[in-house]
Motif scaffolding. Structure first.
Motif, mmCIF file in Angstrom:
data_model
loop_
_atom_site.group_PDB
_atom_site.id
_atom_site.type_symbol
_atom_site.label_atom_id
_atom_site.label_comp_id
_atom_site.label_asym_id
_atom_site.label_seq_id
_atom_site.Cartn_x
_atom_site.Cartn_y
_atom_site.Cartn_z
ATOM 1 N N ARG A 31 4.194 4.369 9.009
ATOM 2 C CA ARG A 31 5.614 4.228 8.708
ATOM 3 C C ARG A 31 6.402 4.786 9.889
ATOM 4 O O ARG A 31 5.943 5.691 10.603
ATOM 5 N N ALA A 62 0.828 -1.209 0.000
ATOM 6 C CA ALA A 62 0.000 0.000 0.000
ATOM 7 C C ALA A 62 0.865 1.263 0.000
ATOM 8 O O ALA A 62 0.549 2.240 -0.682
ATOM 9 N N HIS A 67 7.285 -4.886 11.651
ATOM 10 C CA HIS A 67 6.598 -4.477 10.409
ATOM 11 C C HIS A 67 5.768 -5.635 9.836
ATOM 12 O O HIS A 67 5.977 -6.062 8.694
HETATM 13 C C1 GLV Z 1 3.234 -2.392 4.039
HETATM 14 O O1 GLV Z 1 3.828 -1.806 4.874
HETATM 15 C C2 GLV Z 1 2.536 -1.758 2.954
HETATM 16 O O2 GLV Z 1 2.677 -0.541 2.766
HETATM 17 O O3 GLV Z 1 1.842 -2.477 2.208
#
Ligand code: GLV
Ligand code: NAP
Length: 310
Positions: A225, A68, A273
């Motif tokens: 993030r 994403a 993450h």
């Molecule tokens: C994961 O962190 C994403 O952005 O899909």
């Protein structure tokens, strides 16, 4: 038509490239390998892409991101302004984000940490009942991820608000929009959940000045993030008691360095993450559909607006 599958992640290349090739028969898909020559790629499929992707493959016209967030792509040198960037929308990630948020929220609000501590002491010691109205939740970012997070938490009867650039109307979710409404959003929030994309505007949004505006004893859950959080501001706010804890999935440097003070702080829960994984089958199905549409000249969803950065 040549497509380069470019990732520095430890992915099983065959498990991605073979099904992608089968789903996009009109193009030839090449794997990336360090120190090879250009394959003359017109399109890239990228996830944590190699730094020299656009310097080696100078003919790329469109990049399809296997996640994403596209911030890592925008940091690469040589990505031309006229290259289309397309991201994955949901593909099974939103429900995982909701699950993660609920886990962290419920652990804090229902005092499951405390019960774990009490079990170690063999103590049968019921804590005060939850006063749900005092656990107001605020979701930063009301896109694909934030919407699912807010809806799920609203279904558990917590008071929920969502903040986004344009303001999202959702039943049971109070709407806040833009920088002018951020202070009011923060001032009513006890559990702050971050699902924003990383852009020039959102970098550092979780800093002392903003976190101080949350209700006393606030709890932070960040899945956007790492660079959203000014990391050095977090522990002083925990020390002062203004924040009671944090669950963090993303960090300024990943993997989180061994000497980082967050590792040994019991008030901070760390995950590597993993709030939402890109699920292979769903992602392959969506990205191949997008690429086939692109090749046929049909309209696409998930096209990143370059001036907004998401
Ligand atoms: C994961 O962190 C994403 O952005 O899909
Ligand atoms: P999205 O659909 O594009 O939604 C982004 C949301 O953020 C939108 O509601 C947007 O507002 C809002 N926003 C962006 N900039 C803003 C600003 N300056 N001020 C206020 N609101 C702003 O993105 P998504 O699919 O939900 O994904 C969001 C992020 O989640 C990704 O970029 C990625 O960083 C992160 N993520 C993390 C994981 C993980 O495992 N940790 C997994 C998947 C995704 P508008 O609605 O007004 O446009």
């Amino acid at each position: 038509m040549n497509i380069i599958f470019a990732s520095t992640m430890d992915l099983d290349g065959d498990a991605w490239i073979k099904p992608l090739q089968a789903a996009i028969p009109s193009a030839r898909i090449h794997g990336w390998s360090a120190n090879s020559a250009s394959v003359g790629a017109d399109i890239a499929i990228a996830w944590n892409p190699p730094k020299d992707l656009f310097q080696r493959e100078t003919g790329i016209r469109a990049v399809f991101n296997l996640g994403a967030g596209v911030d890592a792509l925008f940091r690469l040198p040589g990505l031309g302004d006229d290259v289309s960037v397309v991201r994955i929308e949901d593909a099974g990630m939103a429900v995982q984000m909701a699950e993660y948020a609920v886990y962290a929220l419920v652990r804090a609000s229902r005092q499951f940490d405390e019960y774990e501590r009490l079990q170690k002491l063999k103590r049968w010691d019921p804590q005060p009942d939850i006063q749900r109205a005092t656990w107001s939740v605020g979701v930063l970012g009301m896109g694909v991820m934030g919407t699912r997070v807010a809806q799920t938490i609203a279904s558990l009867d917590y008071p929920v608000a969502g903040w986004s650039r344009s303001g999202k109307e959702l039943p049971g979710v109070q709407k806040f929009a833009g920088p002018d409404e951020l202070p009011a959003f923060l001032a009513r929030t006890r559990v702050l959940i971050n699902t924003l994309p990383l852009t020039d505007e959102t970098r550092g949004i979780l800093r002392r000045e903003t976190l101080q505006q949350l209700l006393p004893g606030a709890y932070l859950i960040s899945m956007g993030r790492g660079a959203h959080l000014v990391e050095e501001d977090l522990q002083p706010l925990l020390d002062s008691g203004h924040l009671s804890g944090a669950t963090l999935d993303v960090f300024g440097e990943e993997p989180l360095p061994q000497q980082h003070p967050f590792w040994s702080d019991p008030r901070i829960t760390i995950t590597p993450h993993v709030a939402a994984a890109s699920l292979r089958e769903e992602t392959i199905e969506q990205v191949s559909d997008k690429i086939n549409r692109y090749l046929r000249g049909e309209p696409l969803t998930g096209v990143v607006e370059r001036d907004r950065g998401y």
